[in-house]
Design an enzyme around this catalytic site. Structure first.
Site, short mmCIF file in Angstrom:
data_model
loop_
_atom_site.label_atom_id
_atom_site.label_comp_id
_atom_site.label_asym_id
_atom_site.label_seq_id
_atom_site.Cartn_x
_atom_site.Cartn_y
_atom_site.Cartn_z
N ILE A 1 0.81 -1.22 0.00
CA ILE A 1 0.00 0.00 0.00
C ILE A 1 0.84 1.27 0.00
CG2 ILE A 1 -2.00 -1.08 1.10
CD1 ILE A 1 -1.09 0.02 3.76
N GLY A 2 2.16 1.14 0.05
CA GLY A 2 3.00 2.33 0.03
C GLY A 2 4.47 1.99 -0.07
N GLY B 1 8.32 3.97 0.35
CA GLY B 1 9.06 5.16 0.72
C GLY B 1 10.55 4.97 0.47
N GLY B 2 11.32 5.94 0.89
CA GLY B 2 12.75 5.87 0.67
C GLY B 2 13.46 4.86 1.56
N ALA C 1 11.47 2.34 3.48
CA ALA C 1 10.67 1.16 3.81
C ALA C 1 9.53 0.99 2.81
CB ALA C 1 10.10 1.29 5.23
N LYS D 1 5.26 -1.99 8.22
CA LYS D 1 6.31 -1.24 7.54
C LYS D 1 7.59 -2.06 7.58
CE LYS D 1 8.62 3.24 7.56
NZ LYS D 1 8.74 4.55 8.24
N ASP E 1 10.15 13.86 10.22
CA ASP E 1 9.77 13.65 8.83
C ASP E 1 8.30 14.02 8.61
OD1 ASP E 1 10.31 13.01 6.21
OD2 ASP E 1 9.91 10.87 6.45
#
Length: 649
Positions: free
Chosen positions: A16-17, A19-20, A22, A39, A133
């Site tokens: 579902i996502g 990132g840089g 994880a 995650k 963040d």
């Protein structure tokens, strides 16, 4: 990794996502049977022991925070080389997705969102946690309009060491504070700067600083002033414009000093607007502004330093075109700036020395004491009291988070965070879930149902068919339920078994015993008699007791009588009538499959017996019925019976 089960518990179902640092998956917690977000740290960072240790330690610290506007962290662990954090699954969309759709969010909606974000930051900061963040990608909005700040994966405890010359800078370039970009000390005001950028983007549709490379963006955070958001959106009030600019001051001392101050100003603004509920639909954000690991940015000689470092930003192209802050500066100003640089260097050396001293004291090299590290004991499956003792024995704290229905024995530990064998500081709180047993419900009554009907009822009620025993019965027809275990109406955990006793019929071929059906409802009594092989004759008798309406008063032949198969049993069923006299003028209507009788009984005097003469001709709405009148009394008894024919009404 779809389909992988981490630590024999978390089954990854859907990505579902990304990132840089994880990848986030929707997963199923197979122990508590709930959806969670997992995650997973990227493989390249899993090889960095220092980063992995920080990842676990800091996420564990954040797990102690409890606030409606912060996503809950349930667990932190590792399965082989896979390091992961288990979080609350949010059914909603990111603020970044909302900004993309809305372009600019109107002031009323913005204040609603901003108030909830500031509450989350205030809670985190009061617990000494710096997010580091904050960006729209890490802010979720549920279907109900609740804002949830998430992704504390790189959060840092504000009392931990944050100034080193070799630490990587972690964050998203467009939302970095100047002090983050330079590798300087961070505190709660760092999050306030990033929050200011989020607010800026909400009102203008764009970030305050943008460039071709992350390095150039970081430079602008350090050097370039911010264009006031009101210049890009003249519809925002001056108070909101000022709030955003105050958050975005280069010098942390010039910003808001804590999130509570921002919250107070936002609440004052809210009084000028009628705030509507904020409700959005589900979406998945796929923005490329990842959280990045980089070297600290140096204002002078930036291009040369970064082009030599292969561990810098993920995108270092075009660095040679970055602006030189001293390119057009007058010479007399350069001398002054050199003095400032020398002074700053001296201060830096002093700070660095302080850090070394701090580490030396922490390690006990200079006689200081260090916090001991212990492992979370194995407590899953233990009784609550035993688990609490085991945790206390290693100088950890014990806290029950929730009691959850499960297939584990009542009172046993079914989950804990941090996970078993995780190394933590002494005094860390171990949060546990305790089993409250399986979900229970009422067992259905199966007496006098056919075997197939009983089995169907058991499965529909969430139970399993258990042992089936077959015995002969003179009362219950072959193939029908005689008994069950547990009995109908009792409580039983879902998924358990129900045993049945099924009739094989009468042991005597020609006779059966009349079952006792008094006190039952008309329908239950009829079913029981038919199941035993009898025909049923029903007579109605009025009563002024409403609680007895529809209840069988008596039966003929009486219960326990042995009669021939297919005999007729007459039952007297009470019918409520508020105007009827309890002992006089009782009207009884009889209706059978083969006969139909109207009987009127009563007398001028009180209690007496009742005598019923059945009709002589079968009729139901047909010609040929009879009428019977019976008079009864204490002192005398008489009867008068008239038989005749006529149309039945």
């Amino acid at each position: 990794m779809i389909g992988t089960v981490l630590s024999n518990r978390y089954k990854l179902e859907e990505k579902i996502g990304v990132g840089g640092t994880a990848i986030v998956y929707k997963a199923k917690d197979t122990v508590l049977n709930r959806n969670v977000a997992v995650k997973v740290l990227k493989n390249e960072l899993s090889d960095d022991d220092d980063f992995v240790a920080k990842f676990k330690r800091e996420a564990t610290s954040v797990a102690s925070i409890s606030d409606i506007n912060i996503v809950n962290i349930y667990d932190v662990g590792a399965d082989g080389r896979v390091n992961y954090i288990v979080m609350e699954y949010i059914d909603g969309k990111t603020l970044k997705e909302i900004i993309k759709q809305e372009k600019r969010i109107d002031t009323k909606r913005l204040i609603t969102i901003a108030i909830q974000i500031s509450k989350a930051l205030d809670c985190a900061h009061k617990n000494n946690i710096i997010h580091r963040d904050i960006k729209p990608h890490n802010i979720m909005v549920t279907k109900d309009g609740i804002v949830k700040v998430t992704d504390f994966g790189i959060a840092k405890a504000s009392n931990s060491v944050t100034i080193t010359s070799t630490d990587k800078v972690v964050g998203s370039a467009h939302y970095l504070s100047p002090e983050q970009a330079q590798g300087k000390k961070v505190d709660c005001r760092t999050d306030i700067y990033s929050f200011g950028i989020v607010l800026y983007e909400m009102v203008t549709g764009k970030v305050p600083h943008d460039a071709d490379t992350p390095v150039s963006v970081a430079l602008k955070h350090i050097q370039e002033p911010v264009v006031p958001p009101k210049n890009l959106n003249e519809n925002i009030p001056e108070s909101l414009n000022s709030l955003i600019l105050k958050c975005l001051q280069k010098n942390p001392d010039d910003r808001y000093q804590n999130a509570r101050q921002i919250l107070n100003d936002l609440i004052r603004m809210k009084s000028n607007y009628k705030i509507d509920d904020f409700d959005e639909t589900i979406s998945v954000d796929d923005d490329e502004d990842y959280t990045r690991v980089m070297e600290p940015v140096k204002a002078k000689g930036l291009e040369k330093d970064l082009t030599k470092n292969k561990d810098g930003f993920e995108d270092n192209e075009g660095l040679e075109d970055a602006e030189d802050p001293e390119e057009d500066e007058p010479k007399n100003n350069k001398v002054s700036k050199k003095k400032k640089i020398i002074a700053a260097s001296i201060i830096g050396v002093i700070i660095l020395a302080g850090c070394v001293l701090f580490f030396a004291l922490g390690a006990g090299l200079l006689g200081g004491s260090s916090v001991s590290r212990v492992k979370v004991p194995k407590i899953i499956g233990l009784k609550e009291g035993d688990a609490k003792k085991a945790v206390a024995n290693v100088k950890l704290k014990f806290e029950v988070v929730q009691r959850t229905k499960s297939d584990k024995p009542v009172g046993t530990v079914i989950a804990c965070s941090p996970s078993e064998n995780t190394e933590v500081d002494e005094g860390t709180t171990v949060r546990v879930d305790i089993s409250s047993g399986q979900e229970t419900s009422t067992v259905p009554t199966l007496f006098m149902l056919s075997e197939s009907e009983a089995k169907d009822q058991i499965t529909k009620s969430g139970y399993k068919v258990g042992n089936i025993r077959r015995i002969s019965s003179n009362e219950v027809q072959k193939g029908y339920v005689i008994d069950q275990d547990p009995s109908g109406g009792s409580s039983l955990e879902k998924g358990k078994t129900i045993d049945l006793v099924i009739s094989t019929g009468s042991s005597e071929s020609d006779t059966v015993i009349v079952p006792d059906v008094s006190g039952r409802t008309q329908s239950d009594a009829s079913a029981a008699l038919k199941a035993s092989g009898f025909n049923v004759n029903i007579q109605m008798k009025y009563t002024t007791d409403s609680s007895k309406d529809g209840i069988v008063e008596s039966e003929t032949p009486g219960p326990g009588t042995k009669v021939a198969k297919n005999s007729t049993v007459t039952i007297i069923v009470l019918k409520y009538n508020s105007t009827a006299q309890s002992n006089n003028n009782n009207n009884t209507n009889t209706n059978t499959q083969a006969t139909s009788t109207n009987t009127k009984s009563g007398g001028p005097q009180g209690n007496g017996g009742s005598n019923t003469t059945p009709p002589t001709q079968p009729s139901n709405n047909q010609q040929g019925s009879g009428n019977t009148t019976t008079s009864t009394g204490n002192g005398q008894e008489g009867s008068n019976t008239q038989n005749g024919s006529g149309d039945k009404k």
